[in-house]
Scaffold this motif. Sequence first.
Motif, PDB file in Angstrom:
ATOM      1  N   PRO A   1      30.987   8.818 -43.257  1.00 42.29           N
ATOM      2  CA  PRO A   1      30.844   9.231 -41.848  1.00 42.29           C
ATOM      3  C   PRO A   1      30.362  10.673 -41.749  1.00 42.29           C
ATOM      4  N   LEU A   2      29.393  10.921 -40.913  1.00 43.30           N
ATOM      5  CA  LEU A   2      28.882  12.274 -40.750  1.00 43.30           C
ATOM      6  C   LEU A   2      29.972  13.211 -40.242  1.00 43.30           C
ATOM      7  N   SER A   3      30.937  12.662 -39.538  1.00 42.70           N
ATOM      8  CA  SER A   3      32.047  13.486 -39.052  1.00 42.70           C
ATOM      9  C   SER A   3      32.792  14.168 -40.193  1.00 42.70           C
ATOM     10  N   ALA A   4      32.786  13.545 -41.389  1.00 35.57           N
ATOM     11  CA  ALA A   4      33.478  14.139 -42.533  1.00 35.57           C
ATOM     12  C   ALA A   4      32.858  15.480 -42.921  1.00 35.57           C
ATOM     13  N   VAL A   5      31.565  15.631 -42.681  1.00 38.20           N
ATOM     14  CA  VAL A   5      30.894  16.904 -42.961  1.00 38.20           C
ATOM     15  C   VAL A   5      31.443  17.980 -42.035  1.00 38.20           C
ATOM     16  N   PHE A   6      31.586  17.658 -40.746  1.00 39.87           N
ATOM     17  CA  PHE A   6      32.048  18.640 -39.784  1.00 39.87           C
ATOM     18  C   PHE A   6      33.537  18.937 -39.933  1.00 39.87           C
ATOM     19  N   GLU A   7      34.268  18.009 -40.541  1.00 36.97           N
ATOM     20  CA  GLU A   7      35.686  18.225 -40.824  1.00 36.97           C
ATOM     21  C   GLU A   7      35.896  19.012 -42.117  1.00 36.97           C
ATOM     22  N   GLY A   8      34.830  19.214 -42.883  1.00 41.38           N
ATOM     23  CA  GLY A   8      34.935  19.922 -44.155  1.00 41.38           C
ATOM     24  C   GLY A   8      35.377  19.059 -45.308  1.00 41.38           C
ATOM     25  N   ASP A   9      35.339  17.730 -45.127  1.00 41.30           N
ATOM     26  CA  ASP A   9      35.805  16.811 -46.163  1.00 41.30           C
ATOM     27  C   ASP A   9      34.686  16.303 -47.072  1.00 41.30           C
ATOM     28  N   ALA A  10      33.438  16.552 -46.702  1.00 45.11           N
ATOM     29  CA  ALA A  10      32.303  16.104 -47.523  1.00 45.11           C
ATOM     30  C   ALA A  10      31.134  17.020 -47.210  1.00 45.11           C
ATOM     31  N   GLY A  11      30.139  16.999 -48.109  1.00 44.64           N
ATOM     32  CA  GLY A  11      28.973  17.845 -47.883  1.00 44.64           C
ATOM     33  C   GLY A  11      28.108  17.917 -49.115  1.00 44.64           C
ATOM     34  N   ARG A  12      27.481  19.068 -49.301  1.00 47.25           N
ATOM     35  CA  ARG A  12      26.627  19.295 -50.466  1.00 47.25           C
ATOM     36  C   ARG A  12      27.447  19.926 -51.578  1.00 47.25           C
ATOM     37  N   ASP A  13      27.385  19.329 -52.771  1.00 45.04           N
ATOM     38  CA  ASP A  13      28.109  19.857 -53.926  1.00 45.04           C
ATOM     39  C   ASP A  13      27.223  20.671 -54.852  1.00 45.04           C
ATOM     40  N   ASP A  14      25.903  20.447 -54.773  1.00 49.21           N
ATOM     41  CA  ASP A  14      24.971  21.102 -55.689  1.00 49.21           C
ATOM     42  C   ASP A  14      23.653  21.346 -54.963  1.00 49.21           C
ATOM     43  N   ALA A  15      23.017  22.456 -55.283  1.00 49.40           N
ATOM     44  CA  ALA A  15      21.777  22.826 -54.596  1.00 49.40           C
ATOM     45  C   ALA A  15      20.657  21.829 -54.833  1.00 49.40           C
ATOM     46  N   ASP A  16      20.704  21.106 -55.951  1.00 50.96           N
ATOM     47  CA  ASP A  16      19.624  20.177 -56.290  1.00 50.96           C
ATOM     48  C   ASP A  16      19.861  18.757 -55.787  1.00 50.96           C
ATOM     49  N   GLU A  17      20.987  18.504 -55.157  1.00 48.13           N
ATOM     50  CA  GLU A  17      21.261  17.158 -54.680  1.00 48.13           C
ATOM     51  C   GLU A  17      20.324  16.769 -53.547  1.00 48.13           C
ATOM     52  N   ILE A  18      19.853  15.527 -53.596  1.00 45.31           N
ATOM     53  CA  ILE A  18      19.163  14.933 -52.455  1.00 45.31           C
ATOM     54  C   ILE A  18      20.216  14.231 -51.602  1.00 45.31           C
ATOM     55  N   LEU A  19      20.215  14.527 -50.317  1.00 48.66           N
ATOM     56  CA  LEU A  19      21.172  13.948 -49.385  1.00 48.66           C
ATOM     57  C   LEU A  19      20.425  13.222 -48.280  1.00 48.66           C
ATOM     58  N   VAL A  20      21.024  12.153 -47.783  1.00 49.87           N
ATOM     59  CA  VAL A  20      20.430  11.371 -46.690  1.00 49.87           C
ATOM     60  C   VAL A  20      21.406  11.301 -45.535  1.00 49.87           C
ATOM     61  N   VAL A  21      20.904  11.526 -44.328  1.00 58.31           N
ATOM     62  CA  VAL A  21      21.664  11.309 -43.103  1.00 58.31           C
ATOM     63  C   VAL A  21      20.952  10.232 -42.296  1.00 58.31           C
ATOM     64  N   GLU A  22      21.651   9.144 -42.016  1.00 57.77           N
ATOM     65  CA  GLU A  22      21.104   8.048 -41.220  1.00 57.77           C
ATOM     66  C   GLU A  22      21.776   8.048 -39.848  1.00 57.77           C
ATOM     67  N   SER A  23      20.965   7.921 -38.815  1.00 57.26           N
ATOM     68  CA  SER A  23      21.503   7.899 -37.452  1.00 57.26           C
ATOM     69  C   SER A  23      20.933   6.736 -36.665  1.00 57.26           C
ATOM     70  N   VAL A  24      21.819   5.974 -36.031  1.00 62.92           N
ATOM     71  CA  VAL A  24      21.396   4.929 -35.094  1.00 62.92           C
ATOM     72  C   VAL A  24      21.751   5.311 -33.661  1.00 62.92           C
ATOM     73  N   GLY A  25      22.489   6.398 -33.506  1.00 62.83           N
ATOM     74  CA  GLY A  25      22.892   6.840 -32.179  1.00 62.83           C
ATOM     75  C   GLY A  25      24.256   6.315 -31.785  1.00 62.83           C
ATOM     76  N   SER A  26      25.022   7.140 -31.110  1.00 65.06           N
ATOM     77  CA  SER A  26      26.362   6.753 -30.673  1.00 65.06           C
ATOM     78  C   SER A  26      26.529   7.104 -29.199  1.00 65.06           C
ATOM     79  N   ALA A  27      27.053   6.156 -28.441  1.00 65.07           N
ATOM     80  CA  ALA A  27      27.303   6.398 -27.025  1.00 65.07           C
ATOM     81  C   ALA A  27      28.331   7.494 -26.815  1.00 65.07           C
ATOM     82  N   VAL A  28      29.139   7.775 -27.824  1.00 66.39           N
ATOM     83  CA  VAL A  28      30.108   8.873 -27.723  1.00 66.39           C
ATOM     84  C   VAL A  28      29.379  10.200 -27.507  1.00 66.39           C
ATOM     85  N   LEU A  29      28.261  10.374 -28.189  1.00 67.30           N
ATOM     86  CA  LEU A  29      27.476  11.602 -28.023  1.00 67.30           C
ATOM     87  C   LEU A  29      26.857  11.663 -26.632  1.00 67.30           C
TER      88      LEU A  29
END
Length: 343
Positions: free
Chosen positions: A292-320
């Motif tokens: 969940p992308l929310s884990a990034v904003f909670e500080g529970d997940a993110g980038r561990d290394d400068a060379d990592e390739i990361l993907v964020v997928e969004s379909v949109g949420s009515a909550v936003l």
Amino acid sequence: MVRILSADAVGELLSLAELFPVVEEAFVKQGRGEVERPPRPHFPVGIDIDRVRDGTGGEGVTGSGEEPIERDGPLGTGLTMPAYIHGREVYATKLAAVHPENAARGLPTVNAQVALTDATTGLPLALLDGTTVTSARTGCIGGLAAEYLAADPIRLGVLGAGAQARWQSRAIAVGSAVESVAVYSPSDSREACAADLREDGLPAEAVDSPEAAVAGANVVVTATTSETPVFDGSWLAPGTLVVAVGAYTPEMRELDAETFERAARVFADVPEEVAEIGDVRGADLDESDLIPLSAVFEGDAGRDDADEILVVESVGSAVLDAAAAEYLYEKSSARGVGEEVGL
């Protein structure tokens, strides 16, 4: 009385910098389960092919005096997206439509309206231009992702040249220092998109191939309605963040399997819904592979290394949508912006 906020009114009120924390808080609430977000039905519309082909559908189908557009399937997709954030005084329902052929008509691909309702009484409060709300809150997803998961300066590659390509670029520039923007689309729209971004103060240029957009980028945004991957995952440089915001059905696909194979982690705004889109299915991933992308904003997940390739997928949420519409409604009430009408 119901407050009507037109596109001009929403544009007058909207600040991406102000919207960033609104969207981030909504993600956190969603991640903690402190929201009501029923499944969003989506359904084909404009499926009377005979009417479309013989031109009797009127301007709403063919455009202003244009030749009828022949198509073997539906002309668009309708979506209904309700949401409520616990403890808030309002809830929202967005009515959205996605019509890929609109670009040929000179019309937006995505159109929407957001209805705000009093959560205590059920009385209607406001009707907002949802097209701008959708564009802005989706832009904030890319902007927040870049702020948290990419390193400045940003060298941005954009696949797609529609409204969302512009909003993603603008939002990323709000949260990060942007060094360059390379825009690719198979149509001449890439030139217009780059020109618009330059008017916004971004160092944007149109390029002639997807590879040219991706080469050298440390953030790649895909904002298309494609059903086939729009770039080759082997082109990605180490450390690249990929933000994919276009696909939302099993048929739609912007990213290839190699992109996911090279990714250290895949984040999703709504994991259970992202698991059903063509990008993820084509890579043989499922919901358990998505963070969940929310884990990034909670500080529970993110980038561990400068060379990592990361993907964020969004379909949109009515909550936003609900959070963004509430922000705009409160700001409009304080400033007296909009028109009040009786239903």
